[in-house]
Design a protein around this motif. Structure first.
Motif, PDB file in Angstrom:
ATOM      1  N   ARG A   1     -10.034  -5.912  -4.934  1.00 16.14           N
ATOM      2  CA  ARG A   1      -9.309  -6.749  -3.977  1.00 16.14           C
ATOM      3  C   ARG A   1     -10.004  -8.094  -3.736  1.00 16.14           C
ATOM      4  O   ARG A   1      -9.495  -8.935  -3.015  1.00 16.14           O
TER       5      ARG A   1
ATOM      6  N   HIS B   1      -0.061  -3.123   5.909  1.00 13.10           N
ATOM      7  CA  HIS B   1       0.353  -2.924   4.525  1.00 13.10           C
ATOM      8  C   HIS B   1       0.239  -4.227   3.747  1.00 13.10           C
ATOM      9  O   HIS B   1       0.144  -5.314   4.325  1.00 13.10           O
ATOM     10  N   ARG B   2       0.244  -4.117   2.440  1.00 12.34           N
ATOM     11  CA  ARG B   2       0.432  -5.264   1.570  1.00 12.34           C
ATOM     12  C   ARG B   2       1.918  -5.352   1.251  1.00 12.34           C
ATOM     13  O   ARG B   2       2.656  -4.408   1.513  1.00 12.34           O
TER      14      ARG B   2
ATOM     15  N   THR C   1      -4.162 -13.513  -1.040  1.00 18.55           N
ATOM     16  CA  THR C   1      -5.109 -12.949  -0.077  1.00 18.55           C
ATOM     17  C   THR C   1      -5.322 -11.476  -0.379  1.00 18.55           C
ATOM     18  O   THR C   1      -4.476 -10.825  -0.995  1.00 18.55           O
ATOM     19  N   SER C   2      -6.461 -10.947   0.041  1.00 15.28           N
ATOM     20  CA  SER C   2      -6.702  -9.509  -0.060  1.00 15.28           C
ATOM     21  C   SER C   2      -6.457  -8.809   1.269  1.00 15.28           C
ATOM     22  O   SER C   2      -6.660  -7.607   1.402  1.00 15.28           O
ATOM     23  N   SER C   3      -6.029  -9.589   2.267  1.00 19.14           N
ATOM     24  CA  SER C   3      -5.803  -9.036   3.601  1.00 19.14           C
ATOM     25  C   SER C   3      -4.486  -8.258   3.658  1.00 19.14           C
ATOM     26  O   SER C   3      -3.590  -8.445   2.835  1.00 19.14           O
ATOM     27  N   TYR C   4      -4.388  -7.398   4.656  1.00 21.33           N
ATOM     28  CA  TYR C   4      -3.167  -6.654   4.915  1.00 21.33           C
ATOM     29  C   TYR C   4      -2.258  -7.439   5.862  1.00 21.33           C
ATOM     30  O   TYR C   4      -2.717  -8.311   6.608  1.00 21.33           O
TER      31      TYR C   4
ATOM     32  N   LYS D   1       0.191  -4.943  -5.064  1.00 26.47           N
ATOM     33  CA  LYS D   1       1.011  -4.656  -3.896  1.00 26.47           C
ATOM     34  C   LYS D   1       0.999  -3.150  -3.627  1.00 26.47           C
ATOM     35  O   LYS D   1       0.624  -2.352  -4.487  1.00 26.47           O
ATOM     36  N   ASP D   2       1.427  -2.754  -2.442  1.00 33.49           N
ATOM     37  CA  ASP D   2       1.492  -1.334  -2.084  1.00 33.49           C
ATOM     38  C   ASP D   2       2.783  -0.701  -2.611  1.00 33.49           C
ATOM     39  O   ASP D   2       3.835  -1.345  -2.668  1.00 33.49           O
TER      40      ASP D   2
ATOM     41  N   VAL E   1      -0.666  -9.501  -5.614  1.00 28.13           N
ATOM     42  CA  VAL E   1      -0.759 -10.463  -4.510  1.00 28.13           C
ATOM     43  C   VAL E   1      -1.813 -11.490  -4.895  1.00 28.13           C
ATOM     44  O   VAL E   1      -2.972 -11.137  -5.126  1.00 28.13           O
TER      45      VAL E   1
ATOM     46  N   ALA F   1      -1.335   2.621  -1.187  1.00 27.99           N
ATOM     47  CA  ALA F   1      -2.086   1.685  -2.013  1.00 27.99           C
ATOM     48  C   ALA F   1      -2.057   2.089  -3.485  1.00 27.99           C
ATOM     49  O   ALA F   1      -2.040   3.267  -3.823  1.00 27.99           O
TER      50      ALA F   1
ATOM     51  N   ASN G   1      -5.260  -7.444  -7.366  1.00 22.50           N
ATOM     52  CA  ASN G   1      -4.840  -7.113  -6.006  1.00 22.50           C
ATOM     53  C   ASN G   1      -3.383  -6.646  -5.985  1.00 22.50           C
ATOM     54  O   ASN G   1      -2.468  -7.407  -5.697  1.00 22.50           O
TER      55      ASN G   1
END
Length: 407
Positions: free
Chosen positions: A199, A296-297, A317-320, A229-230, A314, A169, A227
């Protein structure tokens, strides 16, 4: 050209052992205080001793993280903490604060000190100051390009090591120094309690139009302006090695043991492939696919090549992304009958396609079949958490092997 250390997160004793088993050269862990990950399970003193013994018996290292930004009350208690930790045999301690650094050097001068990324090291002059005071390693801020890292390496002595994050992250604040969490939720990110408000979904409100919420970026799902990306640098092992980074660090002490096993295994294999023959090395695309099987993102190369732009965030969404579940762990394997004893982690059915991953081996695929519970009854599904069952395996497996299934 030295082979870099692969440094993995150890958020618990299970994760520490998993990281070592799947190829990490070193693990960083937190005690029950002074670590920047209070959400991690962290370690009791007994577990720390067991973890250190486990790593050292296999020729691996364990680093203690004590990298909070301390207030006065933290400093007052730190002396007792470091005196308790010192005899355990840590290979180094990570520090971000100058006062805590001074205390460690005074109380335990034989304990190597690594300067945390929280100290925001982005230039060679600050690296040299830490080195003159006795630091062995500098953990670079995430906001560094390959060009800047090469400049630092050229201006510091060979014995001063550089460590950098290569996976995990990214933080919207400068190398993790965040006040947003404290302001909005009273959870201090610099004390290890970040609530990750960066996020969240934000809208803009104008002073004279209260109650009217406007999108900052036009998208029907909302606006996630911070937000990121990873980070993922597995496709760039040669560049990382040539930059002079001695330790490749994976983020994720609050991630699962499955995450640790998958990510460590992928980087281990790719580093080893590169060093087996650097002249003919080409990246194995299967390893990137492997990294997409953990939570992961979308991935980015962070600051390594250029400053992140609008493509590094991103916006939807803030979801993985979670496409695979860990469904079981191998407790034992009978080489004569080819039957494995498994503890269930998520429900799976007879006939499901299962991938089996284990230390030092490529994963293989088979169908779940002929499952038997502890009462000796044949079952069509493993529905109960932590239930024990047996199942024939298509290939030999080791204790600790993981079974995963695509959702």
């Amino acid at each position: 050209m030295r082979k870099p250390e692969l440094l993995a997160p150890g958020g618990s004793l299970e994760k520490l052992k998993t990281a070592i088993d799947f190829g990490a050269d070193a693990v960083y862990v937190g005690g029950e205080a002074y670590s920047l990950r209070t959400a991690a399970e962290n370690f009791t003193a007994k577990e720390l001793r067991e973890g250190i013994d486990y790593a050292h018996a296999r020729g691996k290292k364990v680093y203690l993280t004590a990298n909070i930004i301390p207030h006065n009350e933290d400093i007052e208690k730190f002396e007792g903490f470091i005196k308790e930790m010192a005899p355990m045999g840590f290979d180094a301690v990570l520090i971000a604060d100058l006062g805590m650094f001074d205390m460690v050097r005074e109380l335990v001068p034989s304990l190597p000190v690594h300067i945390s990324t929280q100290a925001n090291n982005v230039n060679y002059r600050s690296a040299m100051v830490w080195h003159r005071m006795g630091a062995k390693r500098i953990v670079l801020a995430r906001e560094m390009s390959f060009e800047e890292i090469a400049q630092i390496r050229a201006h510091i002595p060979p014995e001063l090591e550089l460590e950098a994050f290569v996976h995990g992250a990214m933080c919207i604040s400068y190398s993790g120094r965040c006040l947003l969490s404290n302001y909005m939720t009273h959870r201090d990110a610099n004390q290890g309690s970040c609530s990750h408000p960066c996020r969240w979904n934000y809208k803009l409100v104008e002073e004279k139009r209260p109650g009217q919420y406007m999108d900052v970026f036009e998208n029907e799902r909302g606006t996630f302006i911070f937000n990121s990306k990873d980070l993922c640098m597995i496709e760039h092992i040669p560049e990382l090695v040539k930059s002079g980074i001695e330790s490749f660090k994976i983020e994720g002490r609050v991630k699962t043991a499955y995450y640790v096993a998958t990510v460590v295994g992928a980087y281990r294999r790719e580093i080893d492939r590169y060093f087996a023959d650097p002249e003919v090395y080409t990246f194995n695309e299967e390893e990137l696919k492997e990294l997409c099987k953990v939570s992961h993102r979308p991935y980015t190369t962070g600051f390594y090549y250029h400053k992140p732009d609008e493509n590094s965030q991103v916006y939807t969404t803030s979801s993985y992304i979670r496409e695979y579940d860990l469904v079981g762990l191998v407790l034992d394997y009978d080489e004569n009958t080819h039957i494995a004893t498994i503890t269930q982690r998520n429900r799976f059915f007879d006939g499901d396609e299962i991938e089996i991953m284990q230390p030092g081996e490529p994963y293989f695929v088979q169908r779940a079949h002929d499952m038997v519970n502890e009462e000796g009854e044949k079952i069509e599904v493993a529905p109960h958490p932590e239930m024990i069952l047996t199942m024939p395996m298509a290939k030999p497996v080791k204790k600790g092997a993981m079974l995963r299934k695509k959702k």
